[in-house]
Design a protein around this motif. Structure first.
Motif, PDB file in Angstrom:
ATOM      1  N   ALA A  21       0.856  -1.182   0.000  1.00 60.46           N
ATOM      2  CA  ALA A  21       0.000   0.000   0.000  1.00 60.46           C
ATOM      3  C   ALA A  21       0.890   1.229   0.000  1.00 60.46           C
ATOM      4  O   ALA A  21       1.891   1.277   0.729  1.00 60.46           O
ATOM      5  CB  ALA A  21      -0.923   0.012   1.219  1.00 60.46           C
ATOM      6  N   THR A  22       0.534   2.208  -0.814  1.00 67.03           N
ATOM      7  CA  THR A  22       1.290   3.453  -0.835  1.00 67.03           C
ATOM      8  C   THR A  22       0.965   4.259   0.420  1.00 67.03           C
ATOM      9  O   THR A  22       0.043   3.940   1.175  1.00 67.03           O
ATOM     10  CB  THR A  22       0.950   4.272  -2.085  1.00 67.03           C
ATOM     11  OG1 THR A  22      -0.438   4.668  -2.013  1.00 67.03           O
ATOM     12  CG2 THR A  22       1.187   3.467  -3.354  1.00 67.03           C
ATOM     13  N   TYR A  23       1.707   5.340   0.609  1.00 71.86           N
ATOM     14  CA  TYR A  23       1.463   6.193   1.771  1.00 71.86           C
ATOM     15  C   TYR A  23       0.061   6.796   1.728  1.00 71.86           C
ATOM     16  O   TYR A  23      -0.615   6.913   2.751  1.00 71.86           O
ATOM     17  CB  TYR A  23       2.517   7.293   1.835  1.00 71.86           C
ATOM     18  CG  TYR A  23       3.919   6.760   1.995  1.00 71.86           C
ATOM     19  CD1 TYR A  23       4.340   6.208   3.196  1.00 71.86           C
ATOM     20  CD2 TYR A  23       4.822   6.784   0.932  1.00 71.86           C
ATOM     21  CE1 TYR A  23       5.626   5.694   3.352  1.00 71.86           C
ATOM     22  CE2 TYR A  23       6.108   6.281   1.068  1.00 71.86           C
ATOM     23  CZ  TYR A  23       6.502   5.738   2.273  1.00 71.86           C
ATOM     24  OH  TYR A  23       7.766   5.229   2.416  1.00 71.86           O
ATOM     25  N   ALA A  24      -0.382   7.185   0.541  1.00 69.76           N
ATOM     26  CA  ALA A  24      -1.719   7.752   0.407  1.00 69.76           C
ATOM     27  C   ALA A  24      -2.791   6.700   0.655  1.00 69.76           C
ATOM     28  O   ALA A  24      -3.814   6.973   1.293  1.00 69.76           O
ATOM     29  CB  ALA A  24      -1.891   8.362  -0.981  1.00 69.76           C
ATOM     30  N   GLN A  25      -2.578   5.493   0.142  1.00 68.29           N
ATOM     31  CA  GLN A  25      -3.547   4.428   0.364  1.00 68.29           C
ATOM     32  C   GLN A  25      -3.643   4.057   1.843  1.00 68.29           C
ATOM     33  O   GLN A  25      -4.726   3.692   2.320  1.00 68.29           O
ATOM     34  CB  GLN A  25      -3.174   3.213  -0.475  1.00 68.29           C
ATOM     35  CG  GLN A  25      -3.380   3.429  -1.965  1.00 68.29           C
ATOM     36  CD  GLN A  25      -2.741   2.346  -2.809  1.00 68.29           C
ATOM     37  OE1 GLN A  25      -1.874   1.605  -2.331  1.00 68.29           O
ATOM     38  NE2 GLN A  25      -3.141   2.250  -4.067  1.00 68.29           N
ATOM     39  N   PRO A  48       2.838   6.922  11.434  1.00 68.34           N
ATOM     40  CA  PRO A  48       2.914   5.596  10.820  1.00 68.34           C
ATOM     41  C   PRO A  48       3.516   5.617   9.414  1.00 68.34           C
ATOM     42  O   PRO A  48       4.207   4.665   9.023  1.00 68.34           O
ATOM     43  CB  PRO A  48       1.449   5.150  10.786  1.00 68.34           C
ATOM     44  CG  PRO A  48       0.807   5.891  11.909  1.00 68.34           C
ATOM     45  CD  PRO A  48       1.486   7.218  11.933  1.00 68.34           C
ATOM     46  N   GLN A  49       3.267   6.669   8.649  1.00 70.21           N
ATOM     47  CA  GLN A  49       3.894   6.773   7.334  1.00 70.21           C
ATOM     48  C   GLN A  49       5.416   6.822   7.458  1.00 70.21           C
ATOM     49  O   GLN A  49       6.137   6.235   6.638  1.00 70.21           O
ATOM     50  CB  GLN A  49       3.386   8.020   6.601  1.00 70.21           C
ATOM     51  CG  GLN A  49       1.962   7.901   6.113  1.00 70.21           C
ATOM     52  CD  GLN A  49       1.500   9.155   5.387  1.00 70.21           C
ATOM     53  OE1 GLN A  49       2.083  10.229   5.535  1.00 70.21           O
ATOM     54  NE2 GLN A  49       0.456   9.027   4.589  1.00 70.21           N
ATOM     55  N   PRO A  77       5.088  13.565  -0.557  1.00 66.61           N
ATOM     56  CA  PRO A  77       3.693  13.800  -0.964  1.00 66.61           C
ATOM     57  C   PRO A  77       2.686  13.117  -0.040  1.00 66.61           C
ATOM     58  O   PRO A  77       1.589  13.629   0.181  1.00 66.61           O
ATOM     59  CB  PRO A  77       3.640  13.216  -2.384  1.00 66.61           C
ATOM     60  CG  PRO A  77       5.045  13.201  -2.849  1.00 66.61           C
ATOM     61  CD  PRO A  77       5.867  12.947  -1.631  1.00 66.61           C
ATOM     62  N   GLY A  78       3.070  11.950   0.502  1.00 72.33           N
ATOM     63  CA  GLY A  78       2.185  11.276   1.440  1.00 72.33           C
ATOM     64  C   GLY A  78       1.944  12.097   2.697  1.00 72.33           C
ATOM     65  O   GLY A  78       0.831  12.137   3.225  1.00 72.33           O
ATOM     66  N   LEU A  88       2.112  10.577  -7.835  1.00 75.08           N
ATOM     67  CA  LEU A  88       3.063  10.364  -6.747  1.00 75.08           C
ATOM     68  C   LEU A  88       2.461   9.577  -5.588  1.00 75.08           C
ATOM     69  O   LEU A  88       3.196   9.025  -4.769  1.00 75.08           O
ATOM     70  CB  LEU A  88       3.565  11.715  -6.224  1.00 75.08           C
ATOM     71  CG  LEU A  88       4.326  12.590  -7.235  1.00 75.08           C
ATOM     72  CD1 LEU A  88       4.616  13.950  -6.626  1.00 75.08           C
ATOM     73  CD2 LEU A  88       5.609  11.916  -7.681  1.00 75.08           C
ATOM     74  N   LEU A  89       1.135   9.539  -5.525  1.00 79.46           N
ATOM     75  CA  LEU A  89       0.479   8.944  -4.361  1.00 79.46           C
ATOM     76  C   LEU A  89      -0.129   7.583  -4.626  1.00 79.46           C
ATOM     77  O   LEU A  89      -0.093   6.704  -3.778  1.00 79.46           O
ATOM     78  CB  LEU A  89      -0.634   9.891  -3.861  1.00 79.46           C
ATOM     79  CG  LEU A  89      -0.178  11.195  -3.208  1.00 79.46           C
ATOM     80  CD1 LEU A  89      -1.378  12.059  -2.910  1.00 79.46           C
ATOM     81  CD2 LEU A  89       0.608  10.936  -1.952  1.00 79.46           C
TER      82      LEU A  89
END
Length: 301
Positions: free
Chosen positions: A86-90, A152-153, A180-181, A259-260
């Motif tokens: 999972a990406t930072y945004a997800q 957490p990111q 960006p996250g 980016l996200l």
């Protein structure tokens, strides 16, 4: 026979003045900026239960523990399979429901308690403008929410950085994904904090305030579902404007999508309406903040 003088019949004084050590304050007067800073720091501590009873710490730290465990699990799985789970945004999107309930508990603690206990006249009797009080509380909640998602990111980043096989270039690329996250987490924090604090400031009863915050966020979600199935494509792409959660997601897709999100639009189609989502997010935060300030101008002191 001479009459006794008035001094002779006057009773002897019985009162005694005791020096119990009170002294005038002769130190520096720190002024408005330091009052604002103290109120802001107190607000951040209040959100996480610092300086309060053990019972008050249970829920915020339970949420912190859950999001931390999820981040650690994602980092561990990625290190084992070598792929981004999972990406930072997800990650921020998947934690949105917990964020809603966190705001529903934290916002009433920041403002509803003061309304109910009647301590606002004490605050406003000092050199603290009403706008400073409201903005300090808002900034404290924004900071707490950003830490809740950004912390957490950062753990996910550290896990990826220590297990990358590309050396420093891999760490650098991961950092470019993290920044960006963190911005996206800040967008979540600004939107949710402004709405949550405005709703909580309307009542001094914490239970009513918490219920109102949850209702505002959850009752708007079905509206998005209804609009997204209409036969009009424009209505489908603008459906996300009806809920703060999808509004944040749509703004992130437009501003930082490449980016996200690894999977394109993360399940939300916004078409060419990305600037509309961004403008709506800005207006929502600005409008909620303006209403919050107006609310405290009318609070009796």
């Amino acid at each position: 026979m001479p009459e006794p003088s008035s001094a002779a019949v006057r009773p002897a004084p019985t009162g005694v003045i005791h020096d119990i050590g009170y002294q005038r304050y002769e130190g520096p007067r720190l002024g408005r900026r330091h009052v604002f800073g103290a109120l802001y720091l107190h607000g951040v501590r209040t959100v996480f239960g610092f300086g309060r009873s053990a019972k008050a710490k249970i829920f915020p730290w339970l949420v912190v523990g859950i999001v931390t465990l999820v981040a650690v699990a994602l980092a561990a799985i990625r290190s084992q399979i070598g792929e981004v789970v999972a990406t930072y945004a997800q990650f921020a999107d998947s934690m949105s429901w917990l964020v809603i309930f966190f705001v529903a508990v934290a916002a009433p603690e920041l403002v509803s308690r003061d309304l109910r206990s009647g301590v606002l006249p004490l605050y406003f009797s000092r050199p603290l403008p009403r706008t400073d009080y409201a903005l300090a509380k808002l900034l404290a909640l924004v900071t707490a929410l950003w830490l809740l998602l950004g912390g957490p990111q950062l753990l996910m980043f550290l896990g990826a950085a220590f297990t990358t096989k590309d050396g420093m270039s891999g760490v650098w690329n991961e950092l470019l994904d993290l920044l960006p996250g963190l911005l996206y987490a800040g967008l979540w924090a600004a939107v949710f904090a402004s709405i949550g604090l405005l709703v909580a400031s309307l009542t001094g009863k914490r239970a009513f305030a918490a219920g109102g915050v949850v209702a505002v966020f959850l009752m708007t979600t079905p509206i998005v579902g209804v609009l997204s199935i209409l036969p009009s494509r424009a209505a489908n792409e603008l459906a996300g404007l009806a809920s703060p959660t999808t509004l944040v997601r749509g703004t992130g897709i437009w501003a930082l999508g490449d980016l996200l999100f690894d999977d394109g639009e993360a399940g939300l189609s916004i078409g060419g309406f990305g600037p509309v989502y961004a403008l709506a997010a800005v207006l929502l935060v600005a409008g909620a903040t303006a209403l919050l300030l107006a609310r405290y101008r009318k609070v009796a002191s």
